[in-house]
Design an enzyme around this catalytic site. Structure first.
Site, short mmCIF file in Angstrom:
data_model
loop_
_atom_site.label_atom_id
_atom_site.label_comp_id
_atom_site.label_asym_id
_atom_site.label_seq_id
_atom_site.Cartn_x
_atom_site.Cartn_y
_atom_site.Cartn_z
N ASN A 1 -10.04 -0.31 -0.37
CA ASN A 1 -8.59 -0.19 -0.29
C ASN A 1 -7.97 -0.73 -1.58
O ASN A 1 -7.95 -1.93 -1.80
CB ASN A 1 -8.10 -0.98 0.93
CG ASN A 1 -6.60 -0.92 1.12
OD1 ASN A 1 -5.86 -0.47 0.23
ND2 ASN A 1 -6.12 -1.38 2.25
N HIS B 1 -3.49 7.30 2.08
CA HIS B 1 -3.86 5.96 1.63
C HIS B 1 -5.24 5.66 2.17
O HIS B 1 -5.56 5.99 3.32
CB HIS B 1 -2.83 4.95 2.15
CG HIS B 1 -3.25 3.52 1.92
ND1 HIS B 1 -3.68 3.07 0.70
CD2 HIS B 1 -3.33 2.46 2.76
CE1 HIS B 1 -4.01 1.79 0.79
NE2 HIS B 1 -3.81 1.40 2.04
N CYS C 1 0.81 -1.23 0.00
CA CYS C 1 0.00 0.00 0.00
C CYS C 1 0.85 1.27 0.00
O CYS C 1 0.36 2.35 -0.33
CB CYS C 1 -0.95 0.00 1.19
SG CYS C 1 -2.06 -1.40 1.17
O1 UT7 Z 1 -3.80 -1.02 3.48
C1 UT7 Z 1 -2.99 -1.63 4.42
C2 UT7 Z 1 -3.30 -1.13 5.72
N1 UT7 Z 1 -4.51 -1.73 6.18
C3 UT7 Z 1 -4.95 -1.38 7.33
O2 UT7 Z 1 -4.35 -0.53 7.92
C4 UT7 Z 1 -6.16 -2.04 7.89
C5 UT7 Z 1 -6.18 -1.82 9.35
N2 UT7 Z 1 -7.22 -2.50 10.05
C6 UT7 Z 1 -8.54 -2.17 9.92
O3 UT7 Z 1 -8.91 -1.35 9.12
C7 UT7 Z 1 -9.51 -2.83 10.88
O4 UT7 Z 1 -8.79 -3.51 11.88
C8 UT7 Z 1 -10.48 -3.83 10.18
C9 UT7 Z 1 -11.48 -3.03 9.34
C10 UT7 Z 1 -9.71 -4.78 9.32
C11 UT7 Z 1 -11.26 -4.61 11.24
O5 UT7 Z 1 -11.94 -3.70 12.10
P1 UT7 Z 1 -11.84 -3.90 13.68
O6 UT7 Z 1 -12.70 -2.87 14.27
O7 UT7 Z 1 -10.38 -3.87 14.04
O8 UT7 Z 1 -12.49 -5.31 13.89
P2 UT7 Z 1 -11.84 -6.60 14.54
O9 UT7 Z 1 -10.83 -7.20 13.64
O10 UT7 Z 1 -11.44 -6.25 15.93
O11 UT7 Z 1 -13.11 -7.55 14.60
C12 UT7 Z 1 -14.25 -7.23 15.40
C13 UT7 Z 1 -15.31 -8.28 15.19
C14 UT7 Z 1 -14.75 -9.72 15.30
O12 UT7 Z 1 -15.74 -10.50 15.93
P3 UT7 Z 1 -15.59 -10.86 17.49
O13 UT7 Z 1 -14.28 -11.57 17.65
O14 UT7 Z 1 -15.61 -9.53 18.21
O15 UT7 Z 1 -16.79 -11.69 17.76
C15 UT7 Z 1 -14.63 -10.17 13.86
O16 UT7 Z 1 -14.75 -11.56 13.71
O17 UT7 Z 1 -15.84 -8.18 13.85
C16 UT7 Z 1 -15.81 -9.46 13.22
N3 UT7 Z 1 -15.64 -9.27 11.78
C17 UT7 Z 1 -16.67 -9.07 10.95
N4 UT7 Z 1 -18.01 -9.02 11.17
C18 UT7 Z 1 -18.78 -8.77 10.09
C19 UT7 Z 1 -14.49 -9.23 11.09
N5 UT7 Z 1 -14.76 -8.99 9.79
C20 UT7 Z 1 -16.10 -8.89 9.68
C21 UT7 Z 1 -16.97 -8.65 8.61
N6 UT7 Z 1 -18.31 -8.60 8.86
N7 UT7 Z 1 -16.54 -8.45 7.34
#
Ligand code: UT7
Length: 320
Positions: free
Chosen positions: A277, A247, A114
């Site tokens: 992204n 980004h 990225c």
């Molecule tokens: O371009 C390179 C750089 N990329 C980044 O910098 C990305 C950085 N990270 C992020 O943008 C975020 O961490 C994400 C968007 C990827 C995830 O958001 P989050 O608020 O950090 O969610 P999380 O990973 O902590 O997951 C929270 C919950 C989990 O469920 P439990 O364990 O709380 O029951 C996940 O399983 O959300 C669940 N989850 C989803 N639910 C519905 C994860 N993906 C999904 C989904 N739909 N697509």
């Protein structure tokens, strides 16, 4: 006489096929509400049969060349930032060179995920500074949809495809151009965003896997540090900035960076809702959009910043 590197033209291209959050709800256990709240993404463009990273890059490059007013014969090089080349080799850059009928000068790809566009722009800037080239096409182009595991809801909702391009050319007008670039990498974090395979390890491309929360934390801190460094290196402050072109990974990361800078979101170019992204393509896509709709004007102070797999991160400060 000192040489400046200025952006002489911009271009971009998005594949016509759109995948909405509603479409993804039918594919994996997710919801429009979750995706919008956690990422800000509403839709993304993805390649169809016959489209590749090169075909996207070529269209974006044609637009940038046209906008620059230069002839193909005046382009001294092509640098493409991509993680998703059509083939392992030759590079996407030589595909662009051949399609546009550019001179037989340098053409190569840069891979910094990225952060790729910031790396490529910085590389092109160095070539111009040393007099090795006068005009370079710098492109960010990706088909991230081809690297996704469509059963993995934690990644497949995040990415999209597209390409953006600029012609970076030399100028002797010292009031404009790139002021500084800042590139970083920390390989000790190489496993938090990576693919499950690759040519020499699995003889496949693999698919994307990410520890999202760890990436998020790194992004907020490192992006802030690098943008502050870019401003302070040039004796400038947040108040001097006209536009932040970040980004586009997640609206929450973008807002946090703007917040820490004390920058109103009115001064941030945001495309993540419509593009998702697009990795190395996201900054030049956003830049071209803001140039074409008249937000970004000549002589404005623009800060580009990115973070991605590697980890890699970086920024470029320029007077447009
Ligand atoms: O371009 C390179 C750089 N990329 C980044 O910098 C990305 C950085 N990270 C992020 O943008 C975020 O961490 C994400 C968007 C990827 C995830 O958001 P989050 O608020 O950090 O969610 P999380 O990973 O902590 O997951 C929270 C919950 C989990 O469920 P439990 O364990 O709380 O029951 C996940 O399983 O959300 C669940 N989850 C989803 N639910 C519905 C994860 N993906 C999904 C989904 N739909 N697509």
């Amino acid at each position: 006489m000192s040489i400046q590197s200025i952006i002489k033209g911009t271009g971009s291209y998005l594949p016509s096929k759109i995948l909405t959050n509603a479409d993804l709800e039918k594919m994996v256990d997710t919801s429009d509400e979750w995706i919008v709240q956690r990422t800000g993404i509403k839709q993304r463009h993805i390649v169809s049969e016959g489209e590749t990273t090169s075909t996207l890059a070529i269209e974006a490059a044609k637009q940038a060349l046209d906008a620059s007013g230069l002839e193909a014969s005046e382009i001294d090089g092509v640098i493409v930032a991509t993680t998703t080349p059509d083939l392992t080799f030759p590079s996407v850059a030589v595909h662009v060179q051949a399609a546009l009928g550019l001179p037989s000068k340098m053409a190569f790809d840069v891979q910094a995920v990225c952060t790729g566009f910031v790396y490529a722009l910085s590389t092109a800037h160095s070539f111009l500074q040393t007099g090795m080239a006068k005009n370079i096409l710098v492109i960010g182009a990706e088909s991230m949809s081809t690297l996704l595991n469509w059963d993995d809801r934690t990644t497949c909702v995040l990415f999209g495809d597209g390409a953006g391009a600029v012609v970076l050319g030399e100028s002797h007008d010292t009031s404009r151009g790139i002021l500084s670039t800042h590139l970083y990498a920390d390989g000790t974090h190489k496993d938090i965003l990576c693919t499950t395979g690759g040519v020499s390890k699995t003889q496949t491309a693999g698919t994307i896997q990410m520890q999202g929360r760890d990436m998020f934390k790194q992004a907020v801190t490192l992006m802030h540090n690098v943008v502050e460094e870019a401003l302070s290196t040039n004796g400038l402050t947040d108040a001097d900035l006209d536009w932040l072109v970040p980004h586009q990974a997640n609206i929450r990361i973008i807002s946090a960076t703007a917040d820490k800078l004390g920058l109103s979101m009115d001064k941030v170019v945001v495309t993540v809702a419509d593009h998702g992204n697009t990795s190395a393509a996201s900054i030049p896509l956003a830049l071209d959009q803001a140039v074409r709709d008249g937000r970004i004007q000549d002589n404005q102070l623009i800060l580009l910043e990115a973070l991605g797999g590697g980890l890699t991160w970086g920024a470029a400060l320029l007077r447009f």
